[in-house]
Write a protein that holds these residues in place. Sequence first.
Motif, PDB file in Angstrom:
ATOM      1  N   TYR A 149      -0.546  -1.376  -2.418  1.00 31.28           N
ATOM      2  CA  TYR A 149      -0.005  -0.075  -2.792  1.00 31.28           C
ATOM      3  C   TYR A 149      -0.550   1.032  -1.889  1.00 31.28           C
ATOM      4  CZ  TYR A 149       1.209   4.009  -5.606  1.00 31.28           C
ATOM      5  OH  TYR A 149       1.697   5.222  -6.028  1.00 31.28           O
ATOM      6  N   THR A 150      -1.833   1.027  -1.642  1.00 31.21           N
ATOM      7  CA  THR A 150      -2.409   2.065  -0.778  1.00 31.21           C
ATOM      8  C   THR A 150      -1.861   1.964   0.637  1.00 31.21           C
ATOM      9  OG1 THR A 150      -4.343   0.639  -0.385  1.00 31.21           O
ATOM     10  CG2 THR A 150      -4.538   2.316  -2.107  1.00 31.21           C
ATOM     11  N   LEU A 151      -1.625   0.754   1.104  1.00 30.79           N
ATOM     12  CA  LEU A 151      -1.023   0.593   2.425  1.00 30.79           C
ATOM     13  C   LEU A 151       0.404   1.132   2.443  1.00 30.79           C
ATOM     14  CD1 LEU A 151      -2.237  -3.018   3.347  1.00 30.79           C
ATOM     15  CD2 LEU A 151      -2.998  -0.864   4.379  1.00 30.79           C
ATOM     16  N   ASP A 152       1.136   0.892   1.356  1.00 34.54           N
ATOM     17  CA  ASP A 152       2.532   1.312   1.310  1.00 34.54           C
ATOM     18  C   ASP A 152       2.672   2.831   1.307  1.00 34.54           C
ATOM     19  OD1 ASP A 152       5.407   0.663   0.998  1.00 34.54           O
ATOM     20  OD2 ASP A 152       5.168   1.624  -0.955  1.00 34.54           O
ATOM     21  N   ILE A 153       1.810   3.514   0.555  1.00 37.73           N
ATOM     22  CA  ILE A 153       1.978   4.973   0.464  1.00 37.73           C
ATOM     23  C   ILE A 153       1.059   5.733   1.418  1.00 37.73           C
ATOM     24  CG2 ILE A 153       2.692   4.747  -1.940  1.00 37.73           C
ATOM     25  CD1 ILE A 153       0.036   6.042  -2.746  1.00 37.73           C
ATOM     26  N   GLY A 154       0.154   5.017   2.103  1.00 38.95           N
ATOM     27  CA  GLY A 154      -0.664   5.658   3.123  1.00 38.95           C
ATOM     28  C   GLY A 154      -1.792   6.516   2.622  1.00 38.95           C
TER      29      GLY A 154
END
Length: 275
Positions: A149-154
Amino acid sequence: MVDVSSEASRSWLLVNAAGQTPFESFVNGTDADEVILDLEDAVAPNDKNAARAKVTEYLNSGGRGWVRINDASSEYWSADCNALADASGLKGVVLAKAEGGNHMWDTANRLGGGVPVIALIETARGLARVHDIAAARPCFRIAFGVNDYTLDIGVENDPMALAYSRSQLVVASRAAHIPGPIDGPTRDQAQLADGVALTRRMGMTGKLALDSGQIAEINTGLSPAPTDIAWAHAFVETFNKNGGKPKNGSDLPRLHRAQTILHKADMLGIAIPAT
């Protein structure tokens, strides 16, 4: 050990389905409330078929457990569902990258209609549709795939940056009348105590784990504290002795909180003081 129901389960241990260690060693050697055999990120593409066969053989030979399957848009999802549809020991599946109620229904239908599905929220699209996902009847609980999730939203994997997202999972679960959500894992053992405290503070009631050495701390941290149980017992006892009538506007909310604590303690097999 108390056999904790999946509704109240606190610790969810992820096990690489392609690993060399027999699944029985993980299941019998851990105090985790649940074990999830992972067919998704833990397994390389070339190992998917062998891992899937290993999981189904285990579940059809007396083993029991949850299985994390590949997401509904992947080329592996259909094969995962087909293989697990008749697995006698399957407790339920964790659906990777759930992004809509249709994913829940499609997965449940492919598994025969009666298998619980945990929605793993790992994308912005999934969070944006979390109320639709939670409201789908097959949705058993929601879990937070915090790393993807953190990778997806940056954003950084930081409590403040993810507070809104965690709260959305809690609100969606409550609105849909399903058990509280399962938080993502804490990889660094040195940060586990803070990670468990954050999970509890945000209103989440379970936590994924990648290491069996984390289970005891997760179970303790997500169980009612002895002081809370003692307060709840004393409050209910006093309330009943006073004829079950509230003295002011705060009594009924406090009664509900006390009853919730005692009910959870009972579900987890935690001793409650005798009357």
